[in-house]
Design an enzyme around this catalytic site. Structure first.
Site, PDB file in Angstrom:
ATOM      1  N   MET A  14      40.130  46.480  -0.439  1.00 55.69           N
ATOM      2  CA  MET A  14      39.636  47.591  -0.130  1.00 55.69           C
ATOM      3  C   MET A  14      38.015  47.340   0.003  1.00 55.69           C
ATOM      4  O   MET A  14      37.566  47.729   0.974  1.00 55.69           O
ATOM      5  CB  MET A  14      39.918  49.111  -0.647  1.00 55.69           C
ATOM      6  CG  MET A  14      39.171  50.179  -0.147  1.00 55.69           C
ATOM      7  SD  MET A  14      40.183  51.743  -0.499  1.00 55.69           S
ATOM      8  CE  MET A  14      38.658  52.764  -0.080  1.00 55.69           C
ATOM      9  N   SER A  15      37.512  47.082  -1.056  1.00 57.80           N
ATOM     10  CA  SER A  15      36.110  46.456  -1.094  1.00 57.80           C
ATOM     11  C   SER A  15      35.820  45.692  -0.264  1.00 57.80           C
ATOM     12  O   SER A  15      34.641  45.582   0.476  1.00 57.80           O
ATOM     13  CB  SER A  15      35.686  46.224  -2.329  1.00 57.80           C
ATOM     14  OG  SER A  15      36.330  46.797  -3.501  1.00 57.80           O
TER      15      SER A  15
ATOM     16  N   ASN B 124      41.980  46.933  -5.301  1.00 56.80           N
ATOM     17  CA  ASN B 124      40.645  46.911  -5.491  1.00 56.80           C
ATOM     18  C   ASN B 124      39.616  45.962  -4.555  1.00 56.80           C
ATOM     19  O   ASN B 124      38.842  46.494  -3.758  1.00 56.80           O
ATOM     20  CB  ASN B 124      40.204  47.043  -6.620  1.00 56.80           C
ATOM     21  CG  ASN B 124      38.584  47.325  -6.701  1.00 56.80           C
ATOM     22  OD1 ASN B 124      38.023  48.215  -6.573  1.00 56.80           O
ATOM     23  ND2 ASN B 124      37.712  46.170  -7.277  1.00 56.80           N
TER      24      ASN B 124
ATOM     25  N   LYS C 217      43.734  45.336  -9.332  1.00 59.61           N
ATOM     26  CA  LYS C 217      42.539  44.247  -8.762  1.00 59.61           C
ATOM     27  C   LYS C 217      42.568  43.902  -7.335  1.00 59.61           C
ATOM     28  O   LYS C 217      41.658  43.842  -6.577  1.00 59.61           O
ATOM     29  CB  LYS C 217      42.618  43.060  -9.854  1.00 59.61           C
ATOM     30  CG  LYS C 217      41.575  41.847  -9.341  1.00 59.61           C
ATOM     31  CD  LYS C 217      40.291  42.240  -9.749  1.00 59.61           C
ATOM     32  CE  LYS C 217      39.034  41.275  -9.012  1.00 59.61           C
ATOM     33  NZ  LYS C 217      37.897  41.683  -9.006  1.00 59.61           N
TER      34      LYS C 217
ATOM     35  N   LEU D 299      39.556  31.274 -14.223  1.00 62.21           N
ATOM     36  CA  LEU D 299      39.427  30.170 -13.323  1.00 62.21           C
ATOM     37  C   LEU D 299      39.608  30.687 -11.938  1.00 62.21           C
ATOM     38  O   LEU D 299      39.995  31.802 -11.635  1.00 62.21           O
ATOM     39  CB  LEU D 299      40.851  29.366 -13.654  1.00 62.21           C
ATOM     40  CG  LEU D 299      40.606  28.661 -14.999  1.00 62.21           C
ATOM     41  CD1 LEU D 299      41.948  28.278 -15.632  1.00 62.21           C
ATOM     42  CD2 LEU D 299      39.720  27.445 -15.004  1.00 62.21           C
TER      43      LEU D 299
HETATM   44  P1  NAD Z   1      33.430  29.691 -10.790  1.00 57.41           P
HETATM   45  O1  NAD Z   1      33.825  28.604  -9.862  1.00 57.41           O
HETATM   46  O2  NAD Z   1      31.981  29.940 -10.866  1.00 57.41           O
HETATM   47  O3  NAD Z   1      33.859  29.245 -12.141  1.00 57.41           O
HETATM   48  C1  NAD Z   1      35.177  28.493 -12.170  1.00 57.41           C
HETATM   49  C2  NAD Z   1      35.027  27.624 -13.652  1.00 57.41           C
HETATM   50  O4  NAD Z   1      36.373  26.858 -13.845  1.00 57.41           O
HETATM   51  C3  NAD Z   1      34.113  26.466 -13.158  1.00 57.41           C
HETATM   52  O5  NAD Z   1      33.357  26.285 -14.538  1.00 57.41           O
HETATM   53  C4  NAD Z   1      34.948  25.330 -13.098  1.00 57.41           C
HETATM   54  O6  NAD Z   1      34.612  23.992 -13.568  1.00 57.41           O
HETATM   55  C5  NAD Z   1      36.205  25.722 -13.940  1.00 57.41           C
HETATM   56  N1  NAD Z   1      37.326  24.953 -13.606  1.00 57.41           N
HETATM   57  C6  NAD Z   1      37.871  24.564 -12.716  1.00 57.41           C
HETATM   58  N2  NAD Z   1      38.988  23.838 -12.731  1.00 57.41           N
HETATM   59  C7  NAD Z   1      39.287  24.052 -14.069  1.00 57.41           C
HETATM   60  C8  NAD Z   1      40.154  23.166 -14.690  1.00 57.41           C
HETATM   61  N3  NAD Z   1      41.528  22.745 -14.381  1.00 57.41           N
HETATM   62  N4  NAD Z   1      40.125  23.324 -16.023  1.00 57.41           N
HETATM   63  C9  NAD Z   1      39.083  23.895 -16.771  1.00 57.41           C
HETATM   64  N5  NAD Z   1      38.015  24.629 -16.033  1.00 57.41           N
HETATM   65  C10 NAD Z   1      38.145  24.498 -14.717  1.00 57.41           C
HETATM   66  O7  NAD Z   1      34.205  31.053 -10.459  1.00 57.41           O
HETATM   67  P2  NAD Z   1      33.750  32.392 -11.135  1.00 57.41           P
HETATM   68  O8  NAD Z   1      32.933  33.208 -10.041  1.00 57.41           O
HETATM   69  O9  NAD Z   1      33.301  32.210 -12.484  1.00 57.41           O
HETATM   70  O10 NAD Z   1      35.259  33.074 -11.046  1.00 57.41           O
HETATM   71  C11 NAD Z   1      36.292  33.036 -11.809  1.00 57.41           C
HETATM   72  C12 NAD Z   1      37.240  33.877 -11.613  1.00 57.41           C
HETATM   73  O11 NAD Z   1      36.868  35.273 -11.674  1.00 57.41           O
HETATM   74  C13 NAD Z   1      37.936  33.936 -10.241  1.00 57.41           C
HETATM   75  O12 NAD Z   1      39.425  34.077 -10.312  1.00 57.41           O
HETATM   76  C14 NAD Z   1      37.300  35.017  -9.444  1.00 57.41           C
HETATM   77  O13 NAD Z   1      38.042  35.272  -8.264  1.00 57.41           O
HETATM   78  C15 NAD Z   1      37.088  35.976 -10.579  1.00 57.41           C
HETATM   79  N6  NAD Z   1      36.109  37.088 -10.287  1.00 57.41           N
HETATM   80  C16 NAD Z   1      34.756  36.707  -9.862  1.00 57.41           C
HETATM   81  C17 NAD Z   1      33.727  37.654  -9.719  1.00 57.41           C
HETATM   82  C18 NAD Z   1      32.460  37.184  -9.279  1.00 57.41           C
HETATM   83  O14 NAD Z   1      31.552  38.252  -9.104  1.00 57.41           O
HETATM   84  N7  NAD Z   1      31.982  35.934  -9.189  1.00 57.41           N
HETATM   85  C19 NAD Z   1      33.936  38.972 -10.019  1.00 57.41           C
HETATM   86  C20 NAD Z   1      35.329  39.363 -10.577  1.00 57.41           C
HETATM   87  C21 NAD Z   1      36.297  38.299 -10.674  1.00 57.41           C
END
Ligand code: NAD
Length: 295
Positions: A177-178, A174, A171, A65
């Site tokens: 820094m990134s 990481n 995390k 999330l």
């Molecule tokens: P995103 O916004 O694309 O997806 C989030 C999802 O959560 C959406 O489908 C949304 O509808 C759902 N959501 C929101 N509130 C909700 C609720 N109350 N109940 C159920 N579902 C709900 O985000 P993402 O890019 O998939 O990122 C998710 C996590 O992963 C974040 O914490 C982000 O920081 C981390 N992350 C992202 C990346 C990247 O490259 N995008 C890389 C590593 C980590």
């Protein structure tokens, strides 16, 4: 094959959930976005109407999330996971959230005798699609052993980060820094363009130096990490070079806020008597300024 609930089917969660299905696991999915759930249903997942229903009868409950408040909400709010989760389930939060929020969630769950791991991921959504995420596992050895098979459906490498709460902290480091390096790199290339230097030449030069390789594997191992602060390249010289770059940028009206802040760090280190030490002694300087070391 495991019964898994997956909550949060966004850019990351959707391909991660698909990879679990591809490897033969039974998935129950929940997201507030109906389209995101239907996409997973096409892949063979079962969609439900609440986090509580998702958790019911599943051995692993994964959350992916946007932030900690939402993770807390899907676990503890009305119709949340805790209402129907079985006592032997393992909750795995793979979101990137504040470590103190993660700790608070783990402690609240521990009071209910429900197990929780912090397992954020490194790399990007392309790796989520390919199943090549870097998995940063925070949990007990027993939890990591239990989750390894399913985690490896989503990633190509698992790093045991050394205990509960450590995954989310690694995390954080990481990303700190990134993300900061991204801004610093952008400043360097902006100055390069203002000087009308071809980008490919600058890239060629920097690809063989700590500018693009970083310091952990280049300058640090044989100097500060061994406690050797005799200068291979002095802090005084590093300070001078940063000053020249800032002066040139100033004349060209190119703001370099990251570079200017770095120069101040070198100035402080000089003021504290480190001018003739190796530039890697900046690590020692930061440790002293943070009270982690005396001198
Ligand atoms: P995103 O916004 O694309 O997806 C989030 C999802 O959560 C959406 O489908 C949304 O509808 C759902 N959501 C929101 N509130 C909700 C609720 N109350 N109940 C159920 N579902 C709900 O985000 P993402 O890019 O998939 O990122 C998710 C996590 O992963 C974040 O914490 C982000 O920081 C981390 N992350 C992202 C990346 C990247 O490259 N995008 C890389 C590593 C980590």
């Amino acid at each position: 094959m495991a019964n898994i609930a997956f909550i949060g089917l966004g850019q990351m969660g959707s391909p991660m959930a698909k990879n679990l299905i591809k490897k033969g696991h039974d998935l129950t999915v929940y997201d507030i976005n109906q389209d995101a759930m239907q996409e997973l249903v096409k892949f063979g997942a079962k969609a439900v109407n609440s986090p509580a229903d998702a958790a019911e009868n599943n051995e692993f409950i994964i959350t992916m999330l946007p932030n900690g408040k939402l993770v807390e909400q899907v676990i503890f709010a009305e119709n949340g996971i805790v209402e129907k989760v079985s006592k032997d389930a393992l909750l795995i939060d793979m979101s990137t959230i504040h470590p103190l929020e993660s700790d608070a969630i783990r402690n609240r769950l521990a009071a209910l005798k429900i197990e929780f791991m912090d397992v954020p991921v490194g790399r990007t959504s392309n790796n989520a699609i390919d199943g090549t995420l870097l998995i940063l596992a925070g949990g007990t050895q027993q939890q990591i052993d239990r989750a390894t098979e399913i985690l490896l459906c989503m990633g190509s490498e698992i790093i045991n980060t050394g205990g509960p709460g450590r995954g989310i902290r690694v995390k954080l480091i990481n990303n700190f820094m990134s993300i900061a390096l991204n801004a610093l790199s952008a400043e360097a290339i902006t100055l390069c363009e203002a000087l009308q230097l071809p980008f490919d030449i600058a890239m060629k030069v920097m690809s063989g130096t700590p500018a693009s390789k970083g310091h952990f594997t280049t300058t640090w191992p044989n100097k500060v990490l061994k406690g050797d602060l005799t200068p291979a390249f002095m802090i005084n010289l590093a300070h001078k070079d940063l000053g020249i770059a800032l002066d040139v940028a100033n004349q060209l009206h190119v703001p370099l806020p990251m570079g200017a802040a770095s120069r101040e760090v070198y100035s402080q280190a000089q003021a504290m008597g480190r001018g003739k030490q190796d530039w890697t002694a900046i690590l020692e300087h930061c440790r002293v300024c943070s009270g982690l070391k005396n001198n």
